[in-house]
Design an enzyme around this catalytic site. Structure first.
Site, PDB file in Angstrom:
ATOM      1  N   ASP A  67      -8.195   6.412  -3.970  1.00 41.48           N
ATOM      2  CA  ASP A  67      -8.150   5.008  -3.526  1.00 41.48           C
ATOM      3  C   ASP A  67      -9.499   4.552  -2.981  1.00 41.48           C
ATOM      4  O   ASP A  67     -10.255   5.352  -2.431  1.00 41.48           O
ATOM      5  CB  ASP A  67      -7.060   4.872  -2.441  1.00 41.48           C
ATOM      6  CG  ASP A  67      -6.638   3.429  -2.241  1.00 41.48           C
ATOM      7  OD1 ASP A  67      -6.951   2.576  -3.093  1.00 41.48           O
ATOM      8  OD2 ASP A  67      -5.982   3.151  -1.222  1.00 41.48           O
ATOM      9  N   ASN A 108       0.503  -1.204 -10.050  1.00 43.89           N
ATOM     10  CA  ASN A 108      -0.832  -1.680 -10.428  1.00 43.89           C
ATOM     11  C   ASN A 108      -0.804  -2.586 -11.665  1.00 43.89           C
ATOM     12  O   ASN A 108      -1.757  -3.321 -11.925  1.00 43.89           O
ATOM     13  CB  ASN A 108      -1.796  -0.509 -10.664  1.00 43.89           C
ATOM     14  CG  ASN A 108      -2.180   0.259  -9.414  1.00 43.89           C
ATOM     15  OD1 ASN A 108      -2.465   1.454  -9.469  1.00 43.89           O
ATOM     16  ND2 ASN A 108      -2.201  -0.415  -8.257  1.00 43.89           N
TER      17      ASN A 108
HETATM   18  C1  IPE Z   1      -2.308   3.782  -5.009  1.00 42.18           C
HETATM   19  O1  IPE Z   1      -3.327   2.928  -4.601  1.00 42.18           O
HETATM   20  C2  IPE Z   1      -2.334   3.959  -6.513  1.00 42.18           C
HETATM   21  C3  IPE Z   1      -3.480   4.675  -7.032  1.00 42.18           C
HETATM   22  C4  IPE Z   1      -4.418   5.249  -6.356  1.00 42.18           C
HETATM   23  C5  IPE Z   1      -3.538   4.784  -8.451  1.00 42.18           C
HETATM   24  P1  IPE Z   1      -3.086   1.374  -4.370  1.00 42.18           P
HETATM   25  O2  IPE Z   1      -4.382   0.814  -3.944  1.00 42.18           O
HETATM   26  O3  IPE Z   1      -2.431   0.768  -5.542  1.00 42.18           O
HETATM   27  O4  IPE Z   1      -2.038   1.376  -3.170  1.00 42.18           O
HETATM   28  P2  IPE Z   1      -1.772   0.317  -2.028  1.00 42.18           P
HETATM   29  O5  IPE Z   1      -1.480  -0.976  -2.709  1.00 42.18           O
HETATM   30  O6  IPE Z   1      -2.996   0.240  -1.188  1.00 42.18           O
HETATM   31  O7  IPE Z   1      -0.612   0.865  -1.248  1.00 42.18           O
HETATM   32  C1  IPE Z   2      -7.921   2.903  -6.584  1.00 44.76           C
HETATM   33  O1  IPE Z   2      -8.793   1.968  -6.078  1.00 44.76           O
HETATM   34  C2  IPE Z   2      -7.725   2.804  -8.089  1.00 44.76           C
HETATM   35  C3  IPE Z   2      -6.456   2.187  -8.478  1.00 44.76           C
HETATM   36  C4  IPE Z   2      -5.468   1.877  -7.683  1.00 44.76           C
HETATM   37  C5  IPE Z   2      -6.264   1.910  -9.887  1.00 44.76           C
HETATM   38  P1  IPE Z   2      -8.337   0.496  -5.725  1.00 44.76           P
HETATM   39  O2  IPE Z   2      -8.558  -0.360  -6.916  1.00 44.76           O
HETATM   40  O3  IPE Z   2      -6.955   0.470  -5.169  1.00 44.76           O
HETATM   41  O4  IPE Z   2      -9.399   0.135  -4.599  1.00 44.76           O
HETATM   42  P2  IPE Z   2      -9.145  -0.664  -3.253  1.00 44.76           P
HETATM   43  O5  IPE Z   2      -7.996  -0.016  -2.536  1.00 44.76           O
HETATM   44  O6  IPE Z   2      -8.830  -2.078  -3.635  1.00 44.76           O
HETATM   45  O7  IPE Z   2     -10.417  -0.540  -2.498  1.00 44.76           O
HETATM   46 MG    MG Z   3      -6.225   0.644  -3.293  1.00 44.20          MG
END
Ligand code: IPE
Ligand code: IPE
Ligand code: MG
Length: 247
Positions: free
Chosen positions: A24, A72
Site C-alpha cells: 500500500d 479497487n
Molecule cells: C488494499 O489497499 C489493497 C491492495 C493493496 C491491493 P487499499 O488502498 O485498496 O485499501 P484501503 O482502501 O486503504 O483500505
Molecule cells: C496500493 O497503493 C496499490 C493498490 C491498491 C492497487 P494505493 O494505490 O492504494 O496507494 P495509496 O494508498 O492511495 O497511497
Molecule cells: Mg491504498
C-alpha cells in the site's frame, strides 16, 4: 537458526514459511512527487522485485502479494487501466526470470472482470512457472477475502444439495480446500506498508493467527532492508495460538 546476509545483521530465529504483504501507498508516493498515481504503481513494481529477492534469500517458501482488490475496481477507469497494463507488463517481462529462479507463480482472485489481454498474460506466467520448487509466489488480483469465503460456502452448499456431503462433516480443512489458497499454509507474517492499521478485506480466514507488522514506508520505497526488519520483528514475537506459552 542464523541466516547471514551480506553486509547486514543476521536474522536469528525462525524464518516465516509464508509471508503475505499488503502493498500500500503507491498513490501517496506519487502524490508526494506531484506525479500521477500510476507512476507510483510503476515504481511499486521495483519493490515487488525487492520483496521477492529478499524472501528467496532467507528461504521463505510462500510469498503472497495483494496487488489489486475487488474494491479497487471502483477506482477511476484510468487508474484501473494503468494497473491492468502494469500487471500485463509484469507478467510478460518477469516470466522468464521467475521461471529460471524456479518460482511458481499463481494469480488468485476473480479473473472474470479482467480484460482478455491481461488475462492471457497472467495465464501464461502461471503456465510457464508451473512446478517451480524454490518458492511459491501468489499475486492476489481482483481478490476479496469475503468473496473468497462466500465462494467456498457456495461450493460446499452445492455438494450438500447433490447429496455428496453431510453438513456435519464440514470442518475447517474442508472449508480451506474450497478457498483460493487451498493447499497453502496460513501466513505466519503479514506486512502492510504505508502505516495503515487495517487488513482491507485480505485473507480473512487465513490471517486468524498471523503476526502483523505495519511498516510506515510507502510501497515504492520498500526495500530488502524493510523486509528483513519485518522478519526480525516477527522473530521477537511469542506465538501462543491461544495457549499460555508459545506453542
Ligand atoms: C488494499 O489497499 C489493497 C491492495 C493493496 C491491493 P487499499 O488502498 O485498496 O485499501 P484501503 O482502501 O486503504 O483500505
Ligand atoms: C496500493 O497503493 C496499490 C493498490 C491498491 C492497487 P494505493 O494505490 O492504494 O496507494 P495509496 O494508498 O492511495 O497511497
Ligand atoms: Mg491504498
Amino acid at each position: 537458526m542464523t541466516t547471514q546476509r551480506n553486509g547486514s545483521l543476521p536474522l536469528d530465529g525462525p524464518i516465516p514459511h509464508h509471508v503475505a504483504i499488503i502493498m500500500d501507498g503507491n498513490g501517496r508516493w506519487a502524490c508526494d512527487r506531484d506525479l500521477p498515481r500510476h507512476e507510483g504503481h510503476r515504481e511499486g513494481m521495483k519493490a515487488v522485485r525487492h520483496a521477492i529477492e529478499a524472501a528467496m534469500e532467507i528461504g521463505v517458501e510462500y510469498l503472497t502479494l495483494f496487488a489489486f482488490s475487488t474494491e479497487n475496481w471502483n477506482r477511476p477507469e484510468e487508474e484501473i487501466l494503468a494497473l491492468m497494463g502494469l500487471l500485463k507488463l509484469y507478467a510478460e517481462s518477469e516470466r522468464d526470470e521467475l521461471k529460471e529462479k524456479e518460482i511458481e507463480v499463481r494469480i488468485l482472485g476473480d479473473l472474470a472482470p479482467m480484460d482478455p489481454d491481461t488475462r492471457e498474460a497472467v495465464e501464461e506466467i502461471q503456465e510457464a512457472t508451473r512446478g517451480g520448487t524454490a518458492m511459491r509466489l501468489n499475486l492476489m488480483v481482483s481478490y476479496s477475502g469475503r468473496e473468497e469465503l462466500l465462494g467456498a460456502v457456495r461450493t460446499l452448499a452445492h455438494r450438500v444439495r447433490r447429496g455428496e456431503l453431510d453438513p456435519e462433516q464440514i470442518d475447517g480443512t474442508m472449508l480451506e480446500g474450497a478457498l483460493h489458497t487451498r493447499g497453502l499454509p496460513d501466513p505466519d507474517l503479514l506486512i502492510r506498508t504505508s502505516g495503515e492499521f487495517r487488513i482491507s478485506n485480505f485473507m480473512l480466514w487465513q490471517l486468524a493467527y498471523t503476526e502483523i507488522h505495519i511498516s510506515p514506508v510507502l510501497w515504492p520505497d520498500f526495500t530488502r532492508s524493510e523486509f528483513f526488519d519485518a522478519v526480525r520483528d516477527y522473530q521477537r514475537r511469542e506465538r501462543r495460538f491461544g495457549r499460555v506459552t508459545a506453542g
